[in-house]
Design a protein around this motif. Structure first.
Motif, short mmCIF file in Angstrom:
data_model
loop_
_atom_site.label_atom_id
_atom_site.label_comp_id
_atom_site.label_asym_id
_atom_site.label_seq_id
_atom_site.Cartn_x
_atom_site.Cartn_y
_atom_site.Cartn_z
N GLY A 78 0.80 -1.22 0.00
CA GLY A 78 0.00 0.00 0.00
C GLY A 78 0.83 1.27 0.00
N ILE A 79 2.09 1.17 0.46
CA ILE A 79 2.96 2.35 0.51
C ILE A 79 3.25 2.89 -0.89
N PHE A 80 3.18 2.04 -1.89
CA PHE A 80 3.57 2.43 -3.25
C PHE A 80 2.38 2.71 -4.16
N LEU A 81 1.19 2.80 -3.60
CA LEU A 81 0.00 3.14 -4.37
C LEU A 81 -0.46 4.55 -4.02
N HIS A 82 -1.07 5.25 -4.98
CA HIS A 82 -1.60 6.58 -4.71
C HIS A 82 -2.95 6.72 -5.40
N SER A 83 -3.79 7.56 -4.81
CA SER A 83 -5.18 7.67 -5.27
C SER A 83 -5.35 8.59 -6.47
N GLY A 84 -4.32 9.31 -6.85
CA GLY A 84 -4.41 10.20 -7.99
C GLY A 84 -3.11 10.95 -8.18
N PHE A 85 -3.06 11.75 -9.25
CA PHE A 85 -1.83 12.43 -9.60
C PHE A 85 -1.39 13.40 -8.50
N PHE A 86 -2.31 14.17 -7.94
CA PHE A 86 -1.92 15.16 -6.94
C PHE A 86 -1.53 14.52 -5.61
N HIS A 87 -2.13 13.38 -5.30
CA HIS A 87 -1.71 12.61 -4.13
C HIS A 87 -0.26 12.17 -4.30
N LEU A 88 0.05 11.63 -5.47
CA LEU A 88 1.42 11.23 -5.78
C LEU A 88 2.36 12.43 -5.78
N LEU A 89 1.96 13.51 -6.45
CA LEU A 89 2.82 14.68 -6.57
C LEU A 89 3.18 15.26 -5.21
N GLY A 90 2.21 15.38 -4.33
CA GLY A 90 2.47 15.94 -3.01
C GLY A 90 3.47 15.11 -2.23
N ASN A 91 3.26 13.80 -2.20
CA ASN A 91 4.19 12.94 -1.46
C ASN A 91 5.58 12.94 -2.07
N MET A 92 5.66 12.87 -3.39
CA MET A 92 6.96 12.81 -4.03
C MET A 92 7.71 14.13 -3.94
N LEU A 93 6.98 15.24 -3.90
CA LEU A 93 7.62 16.53 -3.73
C LEU A 93 8.29 16.62 -2.35
N PHE A 94 7.59 16.18 -1.31
CA PHE A 94 8.18 16.16 0.02
C PHE A 94 9.38 15.22 0.07
#
Length: 229
Positions: A78-94
């Motif tokens: 579950g750590i490597f799944l994201h619910s959408g582009f902005f969910h992914l973008l926010g986490n990866m930006l941090f």
């Protein structure tokens, strides 16, 4: 709201934060595979690879014909799944802004262990708090929360450049912006009724990161150092 963009802190012990790059790449790859449909229906993937508390604790079951991994392994997948582009973008930006310097302070192997343990611990706390939830928990937020608190403990005086309120350019010491962020996570976990956000996973990641950072950092890297760049 503060969006971090850059901290300007040079690496001291390694040329490239390879573990950070690999983790970021795996998250993006998994998102692309899911979004493209190559792994099947997106909602189905969330159910079979996301961590569902009710399934973990046995009050609900996944149809064996669609289950891809045992329930306990979803704490990892579950750590490597994201619910959408902005969910992914926010986490990866941090991860991009804070992860490289935390990896530099720990070393790539210990950082990888740190990241995964924070993510799993965050999911575990969420599961313990919401044992009957049948909604899958997905996302790297628990792991990212551990990385953020580690950065605070290692580089509190470093100024982070970013956007306040998502539009105002600002430079502010990590101490202030991260303490405010931590307060928001804990307050939201205690008082928010929004079931769509895994606030308790964030809190679990924060607590685990705070415990592990002194144990996994390089001996020559001080806690709460005076470094500003």
């Amino acid at each position: 709201m503060f969006i971090p963009l850059y901290d300007g802190v040079a690496l001291r012990f390694m040329k490239h934060p390879n573990a950070t790059y690999v983790i970021l790449g795996l998250n993006v790859l998994m998102y692309l595979l899911v979004a493209s449909g190559l792994l099947g229906n997106e909602n189905r993937i969330d159910v079979v690879l996301g961590m569902i508390p009710a399934v973990v604790f046995g009050s609900a079951k996944i149809d064996p014909s669609i289950a891809l991994v045992p329930g306990v392994l979803t704490f990892f997948t579950g750590i490597f799944l994201h619910s959408g582009f902005f969910h992914l973008l926010g986490n990866m930006l941090f991860l991009w802004v804070f992860g490289d310097n935390v990896e530099d302070a720990m070393g790539s192997l210990r950082f990888t262990i740190f990241y995964l343990v924070c993510g799993i611990a965050g999911a575990l706390l969420f599961a313990l708090v919401r044992q009957n939830s049948q909604s899958p928990l997905i996302g790297a937020s628990g792991a990212i929360s551990g990385v953020v608190v580690a950065y605070l403990m290692l580089y509190p005086r470093v100024h982070v450049f970013g956007l306040a309120f998502a539009w105002l350019p600002i430079s502010i010491a990590a101490l202030y912006v991260i303490l405010a962020w931590i307060t928001l996570q804990i307050g939201s976990a205690l008082f928010s009724s929004d079931p769509e956000v895994g606030w308790w996973a964030h809190v679990g990641g924060i607590a685990t990161g705070a415990l592990l950072t002194p144990l996994l950092k390089r001996p020559e890297v001080p806690l709460f150092g005076t470094r500003t760049a």
